[in-house]
Scaffold this active site. Structure first.
Site, short mmCIF file in Angstrom:
data_model
loop_
_atom_site.label_atom_id
_atom_site.label_comp_id
_atom_site.label_asym_id
_atom_site.label_seq_id
_atom_site.Cartn_x
_atom_site.Cartn_y
_atom_site.Cartn_z
N ASP A 92 0.85 -1.18 0.00
CA ASP A 92 0.00 0.00 0.00
C ASP A 92 0.89 1.24 0.00
OD1 ASP A 92 -2.27 1.56 0.00
OD2 ASP A 92 -3.24 0.47 1.63
N ALA A 93 0.29 2.37 -0.32
CA ALA A 93 1.08 3.58 -0.54
C ALA A 93 1.85 3.98 0.71
CB ALA A 93 0.17 4.72 -0.99
#
Length: 814
Positions: free
Chosen positions: A235-236
């Site tokens: 995920d970012a």
């Protein structure tokens, strides 16, 4: 169309791995993969958002939110929506292949354990089996139906145990073994096992004290379900958290190395700048923290997905080559959006007021009457039909009011003023008062809309207040405020995004300031009482339709959980005022999550719910309200009567906490599976194909359902079971199958549901496996988890009900 002369994908990946240099391989491990021109390998980007339409890439068909699509209980519809979204992704990719990647980050399969979760709208259901079935259908649509070639590469997210935004990067989701295997993992397993999803995203949180990006479950569970390679993306910014806010490892080199070893193949870090990721992984190689075989393993997964997408194949072999821009928001997709919105509407209560009679005078009231909201993962609306517009197209007399108070803000003998021009401008004080509509989105959070130009007030990058915003939005919402009352009757205006107070500077302009002592006290003059105005219109109408709910960017969204289940206070006050003026009041709730609607359920003749329904929302609602179509939606999560019924937000032990419909022992406001029809149905003659079976055998459960009314109706026939005796705590009821049917007036149909006895299992932590006990199971068929119409029983020959060597806890620990 494929080129059958091509070697198998595995052989092609092997060949590429021998020809890629080590730096080139490392360049493929970032979200924005570098091209390798000498091998004909183009650049590649993971992560096109496609939760309920193509997001962030300009106009695209906007379908109902995922929780709304789920309420249709219609896998065929969900698959069709996925198919439409997949086609639009392909069209946008063909137009801009560098910016629009074919790895799509959808569906979200975290079960909706707690309705306070800020991202409730992104999920499908609190039931893991139903989540898996619907998410699989959506992913099947996204990936396309070609036997070899993927249209898009769907990604299930977020692995694992992710249901809180509060401190999401530093909290640990503690999952007892039974909760892990019976509740959390199954929803991920279904789409991957079906090869509908080919990738997964790790979650921000920790699981049992270990960052999810380092979880041994990535390899031990996630990857073993799929028939082929599974690409796992970060995920970012989450891998940076390992040595950052999580403090799990001493530096980023160790954090990135550990993530690669744990099974992260693509690093979503530093936006499009891959240099830091490449630097950390190169240094990890130099330190001996990873080997080239670790890199090769991840690159193999990356290349496998790319080859399945046809990334290196000649254009003439692409079965999706003809997908062009004409598919985006095409007539067929508009029709599908309308059908999806119709099928997502849930009738929660009806005492004969609905459907509405043609020709009535209708007052459509409330903050959602004449607007269609989008959420963080929505596409750009190509058009939008609001509830007012939908009803006005069908009825001769429709009046409307937002029900919001209209105010002016006073500083001494001067007033806050602003430009009436479309582009707005800075707010200042002067002699000409500007009027503002006050919208209450819960927890004392308000938004101010300037009446002069219809734009919302926000704070710009320099700290100045300006009326140039379409509404609350963006990753950081800069258009919400709170009134903090002072003893003298004035209020301080606190800007929530910056936690600063508004002051009037030496030039007479409004801006935010760090120093609370410099804050300006504002007097509030009410120009128009919104609730009173709404009540006046209601009194003059035959029926009042009150539209309440949430703004998807405020008070319950990614990064922000809700604290409670209450309707915004000003919204409920307006609802009560309208009902007092006209008892023939319909409440239409449009929201991303459940509310505690106890007063409305007791007092109002009709209540409906819909998720935010996309571009056709208003037209679909009008068709349901007027009876053109039957309200076929059913709830996929429990609506509780009060927040007090819920455990702590961070308590993931659904078994020990008696949470979700599986274990909840209280009386819900609206149960799992609930939803009414305008028709009436009779259930008779329950038959089981066998009443005693050996585990592994299937049982057909048949029932005759008759539409006893004079109008066609939609019914969702639901099959549940309950194990009567067990050596561990068992669910009170558990969904096993369902069928969505449409019956003409007087029509009778035999509905056959299937019970897979192998699924009547629970996780035995001592044995490290699922077991099916030798036990009798009650078979329950009905309209919801609590509205059971027929009951039967089946004896299943499984493992003996032996006395355990040590007591099993009532929680999911054992």
């Amino acid at each position: 169309m494929t080129d059958r002369t091509m070697p198998p994908i595995r052989d092609r990946v092997d060949d590429l791995l021998t020809r890629l240099t080590l730096p080139e391989k490392i360049g493929l491990l970032h979200q924005w993969q570098a091209p390798v021109p000498r091998l004909g390998l183009p650049g590649f980007r993971t992560g096109t958002e496609a939760l309920h339409g193509v997001a962030w890439l300009g106009p695209a068909t906007v379908f109902p939110q995922a929780v709304g699509l789920a309420s249709s209980w219609n896998p065929d519809l969900v698959r069709a929506v996925g198919d439409a979204v997949g086609a639009e992704v392909r069209a946008k990719h063909h137009a801009d292949p560098q910016r629009v990647g074919l790895n799509v980050w959808a569906p979200v399969v975290n079960p909706l354990r707690d309705p306070r979760w800020g991202r409730n709208e992104e999920g499908w259901s609190e039931d893991p089996w139903l989540t898996g079935r619907l998410a699989t259908a959506y992913a099947e649509g996204l990936r396309g139906g070609h036997p070899q070639r993927l249209r898009t590469a769907p990604t299930v997210k977020h692995f694992l145990g992710y249901n809180n935004e509060t401190d999401r990067a530093t909290t640990s989701s503690d999952l007892p073994p039974r909760v892990l295997h019976e509740y959390e993992l199954p929803a991920f397993r279904a789409p991957l096992a079906a090869d509908a999803a080919v990738a997964a995203m790790a979650a921000y949180n920790l699981v049992d004290g270990v960052p999810a990006h380092l979880s041994p479950l990535i390899d031990a569970e996630l990857r073993r379900w799929a028939p082929g390679e599974v690409l796992v993306v970060g995920d970012a910014g989450a891998v940076s958290n390992i040595a950052g806010v999580q403090g799990h490892l001493p530096d980023h080199v160790e954090g990135f190395a550990a993530a690669l070893r744990a099974g992260i193949d693509s690093f979503t870090e530093d936006d499009a700048d891959s240099a830091p990721t490449r630097r950390y992984l190169t240094e990890a190689l130099n330190r001996g923290l990873i080997t080239e075989s670790d890199v090769d393993r991840a690159v193999r997964r990356v290349l496998t997905v790319r080859l399945r997408l046809g990334d290196l194949d000649p254009p003439h072999t692409d079965p999706y080559a003809a997908t062009g821009p004409e598919v985006i928001d095409c007539p067929a997709h508009r029709d599908l959006a309308r059908s999806a919105a119709r099928q997502s509407v849930v009738l929660l209560r009806n005492r004969g007021l609905l459907p509405l009679t043609p020709g009535l005078r209708i007052a459509v009231l409330g903050p959602l009457a004449d607007t269609v909201h989008t959420d963080w993962y929505s596409g750009t609306l190509p058009y939008a039909i609001s509830t007012v517009q939908g009803l006005a197209q069908r009825l001769p007399t429709v009046t409307t009011h937002a029900g919001a108070d209209r105010i002016t803000l006073r500083v001494g003998d001067r007033y806050v003023q602003c430009s009436d021009e479309a582009g707005g401008g800075p707010l200042s004080v002067g002699v000409d008062p500007a009027s503002f509509d006050v919208f209450d989105w819960g927890r004392d959070t308000i938004a101010l809309r300037a009446v002069g130009n219809g734009r919302h007030v926000g704070v710009d990058d320099d700290g100045a207040l300006v009326n140039d915003r379409p509404g609350p939005g963006g990753w950081v919402v800069r258009e919400t405020f709170q009134f903090d009352p002072l003893p003298d009757g004035t209020v301080l205006l606190r800007h929530l995004a910056t936690d600063r107070y508004v002051t009037v500077d030496e030039h007479g302009r409004l801006r935010v300031d760090d120093d609370r002592r410099a804050a300006t006290g504002f007097g509030i003059d009410v120009v128009c009482d919104g609730a009173a105005q709404a009540a006046e219109l209601a009194a003059a109408a035959d029926v009042a339709v009150v539209t309440l709910g949430n703004h998807p960017m405020v008070n319950g969204r990614e990064t922000e959980d809700r604290r409670d289940l209450a309707l915004p206070a000003r919204q409920e006050a307006m609802l009560r005022a309208v009902h007092a003026a006209n008892p023939r009041t319909v409440l239409v709730v449009t929201s991303s999550y459940p509310y505690a609607l106890g007063w409305a359920q007791r007092q109002l003749p009709a209540v409906l719910w819909s998720a935010h329904g996309g571009q056709e929302h208003g037209r679909a609602l009008a068709e349901v309200l007027l009876g053109d179509v039957d309200p076929g939606g059913r709830l996929t999560q429990t609506w509780y009567a009060d927040t007090a019924e819920l455990p702590d937000l961070l308590d993931y032990d659904v078994i020990g906490a008696d949470s979700t419909y599986l274990y909840y022992r209280g009386e819900p406001l609206y149960p799992f599976g609930h939803g009414l029809s305008y028709a009436e149905f009779d259930y008779r003659d329950l038959r089981l194909s066998a009443t005693s079976v050996t585990v592994g055998e299937d049982v057909e459960v048949s029932v005759d359902v008759t539409n006893t009314s004079d109008r066609p109706g939609v019914e969702v026939v639901q099959l549940y079971t309950r194990q009567r005796r067990s050596r561990v705590k068992q669910p009170l009821r558990q969904l096993r199958d369902f069928a969505r049917i449409v019956l003409a007036p007087g029509e009778r149909r035999t509905v056959t549901l299937r019970l897979h006895t192998a699924e009547l299992s629970w996780w035995d932590a001592d044995a490290g496996s699922f077991v099916v006990e030798d036990a009798t199971h009650t078979v329950l068929v009905g309209r919801s988890a609590t509205d059971v119409r027929l009951v039967g029983a089946v004896a299943v020959r499984g493992e003996p009900l032996a006395r355990p060597t040590r007591p099993h806890a009532t929680s999911g620990v054992r």
